[in-house]
Design a protein around this motif. Structure first.
Motif, PDB file in Angstrom:
ATOM      1  N   TYR A  18       0.779  -1.236   0.094  1.00 43.73           N
ATOM      2  CA  TYR A  18      -0.022   0.025  -0.022  1.00 43.73           C
ATOM      3  C   TYR A  18       0.893   1.235   0.224  1.00 43.73           C
ATOM      4  O   TYR A  18       0.560   2.079  -0.787  1.00 43.73           O
ATOM      5  CB  TYR A  18      -0.921   0.072   1.135  1.00 43.73           C
ATOM      6  CG  TYR A  18      -1.724   1.289   1.130  1.00 43.73           C
ATOM      7  CD1 TYR A  18      -2.897   1.289   0.281  1.00 43.73           C
ATOM      8  CD2 TYR A  18      -1.411   2.443   2.097  1.00 43.73           C
ATOM      9  CE1 TYR A  18      -3.823   2.381   0.241  1.00 43.73           C
ATOM     10  CE2 TYR A  18      -2.275   3.476   2.021  1.00 43.73           C
ATOM     11  CZ  TYR A  18      -3.402   3.737   1.175  1.00 43.73           C
ATOM     12  OH  TYR A  18      -4.182   4.621   1.215  1.00 43.73           O
ATOM     13  N   LYS A  21       2.302   1.641  -3.417  1.00 45.36           N
ATOM     14  CA  LYS A  21       1.256   2.209  -4.574  1.00 45.36           C
ATOM     15  C   LYS A  21       1.028   3.507  -4.109  1.00 45.36           C
ATOM     16  O   LYS A  21       0.843   4.643  -5.399  1.00 45.36           O
ATOM     17  CB  LYS A  21       0.000   1.430  -4.067  1.00 45.36           C
ATOM     18  CG  LYS A  21      -0.830   1.794  -5.198  1.00 45.36           C
ATOM     19  CD  LYS A  21      -2.590   1.226  -5.124  1.00 45.36           C
ATOM     20  CE  LYS A  21      -3.413   1.570  -5.898  1.00 45.36           C
ATOM     21  NZ  LYS A  21      -4.777   0.933  -5.482  1.00 45.36           N
ATOM     22  N   THR A  25       1.998   6.438  -7.095  1.00 37.92           N
ATOM     23  CA  THR A  25       0.697   7.291  -7.551  1.00 37.92           C
ATOM     24  C   THR A  25       1.114   8.735  -7.346  1.00 37.92           C
ATOM     25  O   THR A  25       0.972   9.435  -8.168  1.00 37.92           O
ATOM     26  CB  THR A  25      -0.670   6.981  -6.565  1.00 37.92           C
ATOM     27  OG1 THR A  25      -0.863   5.725  -6.741  1.00 37.92           O
ATOM     28  CG2 THR A  25      -1.777   7.918  -7.007  1.00 37.92           C
ATOM     29  N   HIS A  30      -2.293  12.013 -11.285  1.00 39.00           N
ATOM     30  CA  HIS A  30      -3.362  11.539 -11.983  1.00 39.00           C
ATOM     31  C   HIS A  30      -3.261  11.204 -13.519  1.00 39.00           C
ATOM     32  O   HIS A  30      -4.170  10.628 -14.075  1.00 39.00           O
ATOM     33  CB  HIS A  30      -4.385  12.627 -11.977  1.00 39.00           C
ATOM     34  CG  HIS A  30      -4.031  13.977 -12.493  1.00 39.00           C
ATOM     35  ND1 HIS A  30      -3.197  15.072 -12.123  1.00 39.00           N
ATOM     36  CD2 HIS A  30      -4.653  14.375 -14.089  1.00 39.00           C
ATOM     37  CE1 HIS A  30      -3.033  15.552 -13.101  1.00 39.00           C
ATOM     38  NE2 HIS A  30      -3.674  15.518 -14.026  1.00 39.00           N
ATOM     39  N   ARG A  32      -1.247   9.110 -14.801  1.00 38.89           N
ATOM     40  CA  ARG A  32      -0.934   7.539 -14.938  1.00 38.89           C
ATOM     41  C   ARG A  32      -1.349   6.960 -13.679  1.00 38.89           C
ATOM     42  O   ARG A  32      -0.181   6.403 -13.044  1.00 38.89           O
ATOM     43  CB  ARG A  32       0.357   7.192 -15.688  1.00 38.89           C
ATOM     44  CG  ARG A  32       0.466   7.653 -16.979  1.00 38.89           C
ATOM     45  CD  ARG A  32       1.679   7.301 -17.664  1.00 38.89           C
ATOM     46  NE  ARG A  32       1.921   8.371 -18.989  1.00 38.89           N
ATOM     47  CZ  ARG A  32       3.056   8.399 -19.568  1.00 38.89           C
ATOM     48  NH1 ARG A  32       3.932   8.051 -19.353  1.00 38.89           N
ATOM     49  NH2 ARG A  32       2.781   8.926 -20.690  1.00 38.89           N
ATOM     50  N   PRO A  33      -2.373   6.732 -13.274  1.00 37.90           N
ATOM     51  CA  PRO A  33      -2.877   6.201 -11.930  1.00 37.90           C
ATOM     52  C   PRO A  33      -2.416   4.492 -11.932  1.00 37.90           C
ATOM     53  O   PRO A  33      -2.494   4.161 -13.011  1.00 37.90           O
ATOM     54  CB  PRO A  33      -4.341   6.397 -11.753  1.00 37.90           C
ATOM     55  CG  PRO A  33      -5.001   6.656 -12.926  1.00 37.90           C
ATOM     56  CD  PRO A  33      -3.831   7.327 -13.827  1.00 37.90           C
ATOM     57  N   VAL A  34      -1.925   4.218 -10.802  1.00 37.92           N
ATOM     58  CA  VAL A  34      -1.487   2.684 -10.886  1.00 37.92           C
ATOM     59  C   VAL A  34      -2.716   1.869 -10.063  1.00 37.92           C
ATOM     60  O   VAL A  34      -3.111   2.449  -9.084  1.00 37.92           O
ATOM     61  CB  VAL A  34      -0.075   2.582 -10.017  1.00 37.92           C
ATOM     62  CG1 VAL A  34      -0.036   2.912  -8.592  1.00 37.92           C
ATOM     63  CG2 VAL A  34       0.208   1.076 -10.172  1.00 37.92           C
ATOM     64  N   SER A  35      -3.171   0.865 -10.775  1.00 39.32           N
ATOM     65  CA  SER A  35      -4.239  -0.143 -10.449  1.00 39.32           C
ATOM     66  C   SER A  35      -3.754  -1.282  -9.667  1.00 39.32           C
ATOM     67  O   SER A  35      -2.321  -1.563  -9.720  1.00 39.32           O
ATOM     68  CB  SER A  35      -5.242  -0.452 -11.420  1.00 39.32           C
ATOM     69  OG  SER A  35      -4.480  -1.208 -12.316  1.00 39.32           O
ATOM     70  N   ASP A  36      -4.330  -1.693  -8.570  1.00 38.63           N
ATOM     71  CA  ASP A  36      -3.832  -2.926  -7.796  1.00 38.63           C
ATOM     72  C   ASP A  36      -3.672  -4.004  -8.870  1.00 38.63           C
ATOM     73  O   ASP A  36      -2.613  -5.126  -8.804  1.00 38.63           O
ATOM     74  CB  ASP A  36      -4.794  -3.496  -6.957  1.00 38.63           C
ATOM     75  CG  ASP A  36      -4.932  -2.518  -5.739  1.00 38.63           C
ATOM     76  OD1 ASP A  36      -3.958  -1.687  -5.566  1.00 38.63           O
ATOM     77  OD2 ASP A  36      -5.960  -2.746  -4.929  1.00 38.63           O
ATOM     78  N   GLY A  37      -4.478  -3.982 -10.040  1.00 39.60           N
ATOM     79  CA  GLY A  37      -4.401  -5.107 -11.224  1.00 39.60           C
ATOM     80  C   GLY A  37      -2.776  -5.130 -12.170  1.00 39.60           C
ATOM     81  O   GLY A  37      -2.616  -6.144 -12.444  1.00 39.60           O
ATOM     82  N   ALA A  38      -2.201  -3.859 -11.984  1.00 42.61           N
ATOM     83  CA  ALA A  38      -1.165  -3.785 -12.681  1.00 42.61           C
ATOM     84  C   ALA A  38       0.298  -3.798 -11.496  1.00 42.61           C
ATOM     85  O   ALA A  38       1.275  -4.424 -11.693  1.00 42.61           O
ATOM     86  CB  ALA A  38      -0.841  -2.160 -13.260  1.00 42.61           C
TER      87      ALA A  38
END
Length: 188
Positions: A18, A21, A25, A30, A32-38
């Motif tokens: 966390y 991340k 971020t 904003h 290129r936000p980073v997702s948990d899926g990436a």
């Protein structure tokens, strides 16, 4: 760029997912936000490749946290990525900022300067968002108020960046090999 950010932040200190991340971020914003899926698959790839180590540590609450730290192989990969950024990491502003955020980890000022010189060379190449007859269009060559704004802001930003890059390269050139790069006294 995600892997470079992961390696770069973990070179500074061990973090849990966390926290990592949040830092990524903040760096990319904003745009290129980073997702948990990436993020988590990238972490898994780096752990599998032996570039990150993970262990469980006590959490702030009752739940334990998965802590991540950089291995020697990860540090070598980070340094290689910083020494030889891909062309898109030189030409794209957000990607270049990611390289710039961690460039201090390269121990050799000459290698740091070489990366900055690549960016400076790119910025000194005439370019525009718009072209006419194969030539870059300048702000003064368009009647479109909004395109003028884009072009003027880009020119001002480019001039400021070129000035800083030239100053930083000159400073790095004065340092002996292996010295840590300190910002020039006139930098703000």
């Amino acid at each position: 760029m995600l892997e470079l950010s992961i390696l770069g932040f973990l070179a500074e200190e061990p973090l849990h997912g966390y926290e990592l991340k949040e830092r990524i971020t903040a760096l990319s914003g904003h745009v290129r936000p980073v997702s948990d899926g990436a993020l988590y698959p990238a972490i898994t790839r780096l752990v599998t490749a032996g570039k990150l180590d993970q262990h469980t540590a006590e959490g702030a609450g009752a739940a334990p946290r998965r802590m991540l730290s950089l291995t020697e192989r990860g540090r070598e990969d980070l340094l290689e990525r910083l020494r030889h950024p891909r062309q898109a990491e030189i030409t794209d502003q957000v990607r270049f900022n990611t390289v710039l955020a961690f460039l201090r980890h390269l121990p050799d000022p000459a290698e740091q300067a070489a990366v900055l010189r690549r960016r400076l060379e790119f910025l000194n190449t005439p370019a525009s968002f718009f072209y006419r007859d194969g030539q870059p269009v300048r702000a003064e060559q368009t009647d479109d108020l909004f395109r003028q704004g884009m072009l003027r802001v880009a020119r001002a930003t480019g001039e400021a960046e070129r000035g800083w890059l030239a100053e930083a390269v000159a400073h790095l050139d004065t340092l002996s090999p292996g010295a840590c790069a300190e910002p020039p006294a006139t930098a703000r």
